[in-house]
Design an enzyme around this catalytic site. Structure first.
Site, PDB file in Angstrom:
ATOM      1  N   GLU A   1      -9.394   3.318  -5.535  1.00  0.00           N
ATOM      2  CA  GLU A   1     -10.455   3.081  -4.974  1.00  0.00           C
ATOM      3  C   GLU A   1     -11.292   4.186  -5.021  1.00  0.00           C
ATOM      4  OE1 GLU A   1      -9.292  -0.186  -1.660  1.00  0.00           O
ATOM      5  OE2 GLU A   1      -9.393   1.938  -0.679  1.00  0.00           O
ATOM      6  N   CYS A   2     -12.641   4.000  -5.505  1.00  0.00           N
ATOM      7  CA  CYS A   2     -13.445   5.303  -5.488  1.00  0.00           C
ATOM      8  C   CYS A   2     -12.931   6.399  -5.934  1.00  0.00           C
ATOM      9  CB  CYS A   2     -14.049   5.419  -4.002  1.00  0.00           C
ATOM     10  SG  CYS A   2     -15.661   6.077  -4.127  1.00  0.00           S
TER      11      CYS A   2
END
Length: 436
Positions: A327-328
């Protein structure tokens, strides 16, 4: 029976977090059990809440979560003496289009649980106008009740007197006024506050904030303004399927942005979380059936990550047989390369073709609704996921198959589709909830 309050303000940067931490610690020092929550998608503040109270804090979000989920999360405060919900941005600030149970505004949570609002007002550069702002917030939305205000950063006794008189004339209670006090300022960086676990002196800072606020704020009056709150058992839980039975979770200063309620839901569902530190050149546990790389600050540690050959090699080997999701910041590390703010290009793990750069900062911020084109660990293809994106990187290349069709809260198409290649997947948004 618990008593509930919401700590909010007209805008960001006024002192909500400092007041929340100070009240929580001051009341805890008096022997009260205090439960904090964070309204909205900020993933840093709950760790500060936990440091102040000794109890885990979670996010509650009216755009991403339904009322049942929020009620389930809030029910953890049933055994507390007082519940403090810290708001995000200004009291009524949310998105234009309604989400699952609201717009993401702090006012949604206040109204949902009938918790009165304590406003933090910074009257710098004004006097009587501060009362007009407070009165406007008080009257803006029926169903949201203002308990009173705490003034922050008052310039002088004369300044305080002018503002107090105007607020009294408007019928608004003033619980206290705080002079400027640099010793209780929390350090910040580009995504918000420096994380609690990175601050060795966080306990002393919170203690000083509690002492300072107790000296200038009527703690008993604030506590009396809280509304009695009889929590009802939630009809449903979090409805979260963990990404695996044994989850290797990257967890250190570079990989720390994961919502506490997600980790809790995984554990409640029977999953075992196996943390490891890429910064320490550790590797995913060999017994894990999935690896999850949260967001964080990889751009601050890109050189070290790139040089940790053991971690990078082990992650590539892991992905040959088992799923890996980022994520990210975790997504960026799964990519080919990351260019830091100084323009230095660092090779990443290469499980995906993504290449990002911080050399030219560009803010990406907002809620995201994604419909998966391919499965990710714990979520099937076609699932509708709600999350939040916040970073300052620029996409140099995103060549792999799109993972999802992604829209913002207004329905506009977002270019950050995420990626899929083999058993590796990644998204720029941090997952909050799946639509039921």
């Amino acid at each position: 029976m618990a008593a509930g309050l919401v700590i909010s303000a007209p805008a960001s940067g006024v002192g909500k977090t400092t007041l929340t931490l100070a009240l929580a610690r001051a009341w805890r020092n008096r022997g009260l059990n205090v439960q904090c929550f964070k309204s909205g998608p900020d993933y840093i503040d709950p760790a500060f809440h936990a440091a102040a109270t000794g109890r885990a804090s979670v996010n509650v979000d009216s755009w991403a979560m339904d009322r049942g989920t929020i009620a389930h999360l809030v029910s953890r405060g049933a055994d507390a003496d007082v519940v403090l919900a810290e708001g995000s941005m200004g009291l009524f600030d949310g998105v234009a289009a309604r989400g699952v149970s609201g717009t993401g505004a702090t006012a949604d949570i206040a109204e949902m649980f009938c918790w009165p609002v304590v406003l933090v007002i910074d009257p710098s550069g004004q006097a009587q106008t501060a009362a007009a702002i407070a009165a406007g917030l008080r009257d803006y939305r029926p169903g949201v009740r203002l308990a009173g205000v705490v003034l922050n950063r008052v310039a002088s006794p004369r300044h305080e007197d002018l503002v107090r008189r105007a607020l009294n004339d408007a019928g608004i209670a003033v619980f206290g006024a705080l002079p400027r006090h640099a010793e209780i300022s929390l350090p910040k960086r580009h995504l918000g506050l420096v994380q609690a676990e990175e601050q060795a002196e966080i306990g002393k800072l919170i203690d000083e904030a509690a002492r300072f606020v107790a000296e200038h704020v009527d703690l008993d009056a604030v506590l009396r303004s809280a509304a009695s709150w009889p929590p009802q058992p939630a009809a449903n839980g979090l409805n979260v399927t963990p990404p695996g039975q044994r989850i290797a979770l990257a967890r250190d200063a570079a990989f720390s942005f994961v919502y506490p309620h997600m980790l809790e839901a995984w554990r409640v569902a029977g999953a075992e979380i196996l943390p490891f530190s890429p910064l320490a050149d550790e590797v995913p546990d060999a017994s894990a059936d999935v690896c999850w790389l949260p967001g964080g600050y990889p751009e601050l540690h890109a050189g070290r990550i790139a040089s940790n050959v053991r971690f990078c090699s082990a992650l590539r080997a892991f992905a040959e047989t088992r799923s890996v999701h980022g994520e990210c910041g975790g997504y960026m590390v799964l990519g080919t390369a990351l260019t830091d703010a100084d323009g230095i290009r660092h090779e990443m793990t290469g499980l995906l073709g993504l290449e990002t750069s911080f050399a030219k900062r560009r803010m990406h911020l907002g809620y995201r609704l994604a419909e998966l084109a391919a499965p990710i660990p714990g979520h099937r293809a076609g699932a509708r996921l709600r999350g939040h994106e916040f970073h300052y990187s620029t996409i140099v290349a995103q060549p792999d198959r799109p993972l999802a069709a992604v829209h913002d809260a207004t329905g506009a198409i977002i270019a950050e589709t995420g990626s899929q290649r083999g058993r590796a997947t990644g998204t720029f948004f941090h997952l909050i909830a799946e639509d039921r």
